[in-house]
Design a protein around this motif. Structure first.
Motif, PDB file in Angstrom:
ATOM      1  N   ARG A   7       6.590   8.587   6.597  1.00  0.00           N
ATOM      2  CA  ARG A   7       6.167   7.569   5.642  1.00  0.00           C
ATOM      3  C   ARG A   7       6.988   6.298   5.809  1.00  0.00           C
ATOM      4  NH1 ARG A   7       6.885  10.782   0.128  1.00  0.00           N
ATOM      5  NH2 ARG A   7       8.670  11.560   1.291  1.00  0.00           N
ATOM      6  N   ILE A   8       6.440   5.203   5.320  1.00  0.00           N
ATOM      7  CA  ILE A   8       7.229   3.996   5.086  1.00  0.00           C
ATOM      8  C   ILE A   8       6.969   3.570   3.654  1.00  0.00           C
ATOM      9  CG2 ILE A   8       7.378   3.205   7.480  1.00  0.00           C
ATOM     10  CD1 ILE A   8       5.055   1.374   7.021  1.00  0.00           C
ATOM     11  N   ASP A   9       7.908   2.861   3.068  1.00  0.00           N
ATOM     12  CA  ASP A   9       7.825   2.507   1.660  1.00  0.00           C
ATOM     13  C   ASP A   9       6.606   1.642   1.354  1.00  0.00           C
ATOM     14  OD1 ASP A   9      10.265   3.808   1.297  1.00  0.00           O
ATOM     15  OD2 ASP A   9      11.404   1.977   1.697  1.00  0.00           O
ATOM     16  N   LYS A  10       6.197   1.670   0.104  1.00  0.00           N
ATOM     17  CA  LYS A  10       5.050   0.878  -0.349  1.00  0.00           C
ATOM     18  C   LYS A  10       5.153  -0.579   0.084  1.00  0.00           C
ATOM     19  CE  LYS A  10       3.073  -1.053  -4.568  1.00  0.00           C
ATOM     20  NZ  LYS A  10       3.233  -1.186  -6.035  1.00  0.00           N
ATOM     21  N   ASP A  11       6.302  -1.193  -0.113  1.00  0.00           N
ATOM     22  CA  ASP A  11       6.449  -2.619   0.162  1.00  0.00           C
ATOM     23  C   ASP A  11       7.033  -2.915   1.540  1.00  0.00           C
ATOM     24  OD1 ASP A  11       5.297  -3.556  -2.208  1.00  0.00           O
ATOM     25  OD2 ASP A  11       7.151  -3.199  -3.308  1.00  0.00           O
ATOM     26  N   THR A  12       7.004  -1.928   2.428  1.00  0.00           N
ATOM     27  CA  THR A  12       7.326  -2.141   3.838  1.00  0.00           C
ATOM     28  C   THR A  12       6.012  -2.095   4.618  1.00  0.00           C
ATOM     29  OG1 THR A  12       9.500  -1.098   3.642  1.00  0.00           O
ATOM     30  CG2 THR A  12       8.555  -1.229   5.849  1.00  0.00           C
ATOM     31  N   SER A  13       5.828  -3.044   5.503  1.00  0.00           N
ATOM     32  CA  SER A  13       4.616  -3.063   6.321  1.00  0.00           C
ATOM     33  C   SER A  13       4.910  -2.444   7.681  1.00  0.00           C
ATOM     34  CB  SER A  13       4.127  -4.507   6.506  1.00  0.00           C
ATOM     35  OG  SER A  13       5.143  -5.307   7.106  1.00  0.00           O
ATOM     36  N   GLY A  42      -0.837  19.594   3.190  1.00  0.00           N
ATOM     37  CA  GLY A  42      -1.642  19.835   1.991  1.00  0.00           C
ATOM     38  C   GLY A  42      -2.652  18.740   1.712  1.00  0.00           C
ATOM     39  N   VAL A  43      -3.336  18.888   0.586  1.00  0.00           N
ATOM     40  CA  VAL A  43      -4.451  17.996   0.270  1.00  0.00           C
ATOM     41  C   VAL A  43      -4.012  16.580  -0.070  1.00  0.00           C
ATOM     42  CG1 VAL A  43      -5.947  19.859  -0.489  1.00  0.00           C
ATOM     43  CG2 VAL A  43      -4.435  18.754  -2.152  1.00  0.00           C
ATOM     44  N   LEU A  44      -2.771  16.396  -0.536  1.00  0.00           N
ATOM     45  CA  LEU A  44      -2.335  15.062  -0.943  1.00  0.00           C
ATOM     46  C   LEU A  44      -1.840  14.219   0.222  1.00  0.00           C
ATOM     47  CD1 LEU A  44      -0.446  15.643  -4.321  1.00  0.00           C
ATOM     48  CD2 LEU A  44      -2.834  15.095  -3.922  1.00  0.00           C
ATOM     49  N   ARG A  45      -1.439  14.882   1.321  1.00  0.00           N
ATOM     50  CA  ARG A  45      -0.873  14.138   2.451  1.00  0.00           C
ATOM     51  C   ARG A  45      -1.494  14.562   3.779  1.00  0.00           C
ATOM     52  NH1 ARG A  45       5.442  14.769   1.978  1.00  0.00           N
ATOM     53  NH2 ARG A  45       4.892  16.837   1.227  1.00  0.00           N
ATOM     54  N   PRO A  46      -2.812  14.638   3.869  1.00  0.00           N
ATOM     55  CA  PRO A  46      -3.416  15.063   5.134  1.00  0.00           C
ATOM     56  C   PRO A  46      -3.080  14.113   6.272  1.00  0.00           C
ATOM     57  CG  PRO A  46      -5.061  14.069   3.707  1.00  0.00           C
ATOM     58  CD  PRO A  46      -3.818  14.229   2.882  1.00  0.00           C
ATOM     59  N   SER A  75      -5.134   6.627  -6.312  1.00  0.00           N
ATOM     60  CA  SER A  75      -6.146   6.038  -5.433  1.00  0.00           C
ATOM     61  C   SER A  75      -5.597   4.759  -4.797  1.00  0.00           C
ATOM     62  CB  SER A  75      -7.415   5.712  -6.226  1.00  0.00           C
ATOM     63  OG  SER A  75      -7.138   4.757  -7.248  1.00  0.00           O
ATOM     64  N   GLY A  76      -6.367   4.218  -3.864  1.00  0.00           N
ATOM     65  CA  GLY A  76      -5.965   2.984  -3.196  1.00  0.00           C
ATOM     66  C   GLY A  76      -4.868   3.169  -2.170  1.00  0.00           C
ATOM     67  N   THR A  77      -4.601   4.413  -1.787  1.00  0.00           N
ATOM     68  CA  THR A  77      -3.514   4.689  -0.854  1.00  0.00           C
ATOM     69  C   THR A  77      -4.029   4.723   0.588  1.00  0.00           C
ATOM     70  OG1 THR A  77      -3.708   7.108  -0.791  1.00  0.00           O
ATOM     71  CG2 THR A  77      -2.487   6.150  -2.649  1.00  0.00           C
ATOM     72  N   LEU A  78      -3.085   4.765   1.518  1.00  0.00           N
ATOM     73  CA  LEU A  78      -3.449   4.874   2.923  1.00  0.00           C
ATOM     74  C   LEU A  78      -4.259   6.143   3.176  1.00  0.00           C
ATOM     75  CD1 LEU A  78      -3.136   3.817   5.859  1.00  0.00           C
ATOM     76  CD2 LEU A  78      -1.059   5.215   6.011  1.00  0.00           C
ATOM     77  N   VAL A  79      -3.874   7.250   2.551  1.00  0.00           N
ATOM     78  CA  VAL A  79      -4.594   8.511   2.736  1.00  0.00           C
ATOM     79  C   VAL A  79      -6.038   8.393   2.262  1.00  0.00           C
ATOM     80  CG1 VAL A  79      -4.789  10.866   1.819  1.00  0.00           C
ATOM     81  CG2 VAL A  79      -2.636  10.096   2.817  1.00  0.00           C
ATOM     82  N   ASN A  80      -6.264   7.741   1.119  1.00  0.00           N
ATOM     83  CA  ASN A  80      -7.639   7.542   0.648  1.00  0.00           C
ATOM     84  C   ASN A  80      -8.475   6.819   1.701  1.00  0.00           C
ATOM     85  OD1 ASN A  80      -5.914   7.214  -2.232  1.00  0.00           O
ATOM     86  ND2 ASN A  80      -7.731   8.488  -2.360  1.00  0.00           N
ATOM     87  N   MET A 100       0.839  -1.207   0.000  1.00  0.00           N
ATOM     88  CA  MET A 100       0.000   0.000   0.000  1.00  0.00           C
ATOM     89  C   MET A 100       0.868   1.249   0.000  1.00  0.00           C
ATOM     90  SD  MET A 100      -2.852   1.314   2.777  1.00  0.00           S
ATOM     91  CE  MET A 100      -4.213   0.282   2.201  1.00  0.00           C
ATOM     92  N   VAL A 101       0.601   2.149  -0.950  1.00  0.00           N
ATOM     93  CA  VAL A 101       1.287   3.444  -1.000  1.00  0.00           C
ATOM     94  C   VAL A 101       0.694   4.342   0.083  1.00  0.00           C
ATOM     95  CG1 VAL A 101       1.705   5.489  -2.435  1.00  0.00           C
ATOM     96  CG2 VAL A 101       1.743   3.213  -3.464  1.00  0.00           C
ATOM     97  N   VAL A 102       1.530   5.173   0.714  1.00  0.00           N
ATOM     98  CA  VAL A 102       1.054   5.989   1.827  1.00  0.00           C
ATOM     99  C   VAL A 102       0.143   7.124   1.371  1.00  0.00           C
ATOM    100  CG1 VAL A 102       1.755   7.591   3.663  1.00  0.00           C
ATOM    101  CG2 VAL A 102       2.944   5.409   3.389  1.00  0.00           C
ATOM    102  N   HIS A 103       0.534   7.868   0.326  1.00  0.00           N
ATOM    103  CA  HIS A 103      -0.304   8.996  -0.094  1.00  0.00           C
ATOM    104  C   HIS A 103      -0.354   9.087  -1.615  1.00  0.00           C
ATOM    105  CE1 HIS A 103       3.214  11.396  -1.211  1.00  0.00           C
ATOM    106  NE2 HIS A 103       3.754  11.047  -0.062  1.00  0.00           N
ATOM    107  N   PRO A 104      -1.414   9.715  -2.158  1.00  0.00           N
ATOM    108  CA  PRO A 104      -1.545   9.823  -3.616  1.00  0.00           C
ATOM    109  C   PRO A 104      -0.397  10.600  -4.248  1.00  0.00           C
ATOM    110  CG  PRO A 104      -3.615  10.360  -2.533  1.00  0.00           C
ATOM    111  CD  PRO A 104      -2.556  10.305  -1.457  1.00  0.00           C
TER     112      PRO A 104
END
Length: 303
Positions: free
Chosen positions: A135-141, A126-130, A107-112, A97-101
């Motif tokens: 952050r942690i990388d997409k492929d890090t849980s 801002g609006v993209l990272r409320p 879409s499909g991100t943690l922020v969504n 999961m990507v953290v922010h758009p």
């Protein structure tokens, strides 16, 4: 338009402009080439061609266009919310999961998901990272702290800067590490040869410190616990590659053929911080994801 100016140093004499500018900021070479092609970049007040060779003292002006505006839509994505009150949320992010758009991941991100499940999030980023403090990388849980208001956001950011937060990760790395524990103190900056990677370098870098302990050794791998003192992009992945023990499943910094795992075997297991309002130190734990647990079982059998 956002106007940025750069003065070319003598050490870059006769080098191509599109190779030099990425060394001054977090720009890719392809992005610089686009600015040149679209006429958004001038040298000494004049537009130049893509193969322009720098001269010491050149004054480069870049008119950076406003970024693409993305419409962040709340989505009913299941989230593992570990803790929530009126100030802070702690969430256990799954691998993949990507953290922010961002462009390419609208879409499909943690922020969504956060925007759907949580009424209020801080607006500092801002609006993209409320609400997003780190952050942690997409492929890090693993665990992330999220701010629900600006006051909490500022407090959490200051704690990160002061290095008073607790962040521990578990990782499976290549090779058998002989010493039980160590500290890697090596600055990290953008890789000059590949702008998509970070590297240990003394040029345009920031200090980076990772402490680690060996939890268990296997035939060709080691299971380690890392504690971050700083939080640079890809820090653990870069540092473990630097000492010759890249994280398993991480083709960006290690071998492409590795353990059977989608993404790097890296998990943010422990997160601790001082509550922005009460001052209480709070600590949270997230168990290893099933995928990493199965890998460890396989490695034990092989050994």
């Amino acid at each position: 338009m956002n106007k940025v100016q750069v003065t070319i140093e003598e050490k870059h004499e006769n080098e191509r402009l599109d190779k030099v500018l990425p060394q001054y900021d977090d720009w890719s070479r392809s992005q610089v080439q686009i600015w040149i092609k679209e006429g958004n970049l001038e040298v000494n007040g004049k537009t130049v061609k893509g193969n322009y060779k720098c001269k010491a003292g050149d004054e480069v002006t870049i008119n950076i266009p406003e970024p693409e505006v993305l419409d962040v839509v709340p989505e009913n994505i299941p989230l593992d919310i570990v803790f929530e009150d009126s100030d802070v949320v702690v969430v256990n992010k799954p691998r993949g999961m990507v953290v922010h758009p961002a462009p390419g991941h609208p879409s499909g991100t943690l922020v969504n998901g956060l925007m759907y499940h949580i009424k209020d999030l801080s607006g500092i980023n801002g609006v993209l990272r409320p609400g997003i403090v780190h952050r942690i990388d997409k492929d890090t849980s693993g665990l992330l702290m999220v701010a629900k208001n600006d006051k909490s956001h500022e407090s959490l950011v200051e704690q990160l800067k002061a290095k008073t937060t607790l962040r521990k990760y578990f990782a499976i790395v290549h090779g058998v590490i002989e010493h039980d524990h160590a500290t890697i103190d090596a600055p990290i900056g953008r890789d000059k040869k590949d702008r998509q990677r970070m590297a240990v370098t003394n040029e345009n870098s920031r200090d980076a410190v990772t402490h680690f302990n060996v939890v268990e050794r296997f035939k060709d791998f080691s299971f380690i616990e890392c504690q971050l003192e700083t939080g640079r992009t890809h820090q653990i992945r870069v540092h473990m590659h630097y000492i010759g023990h890249p994280v398993a499943g991480d083709p960006k910094y290690g071998p492409k053929k590795t353990l059977d795992i989608e993404g790097q075997a890296l998990h943010a297991a422990t997160l601790g911080f001082e509550h922005p309002t009460t001052g209480e130190f709070m600590q949270f734990e997230a168990p290893l994801p099933d995928e990493m647990t199965k890998l460890l079982d396989e490695l034990k059998k092989r050994s």
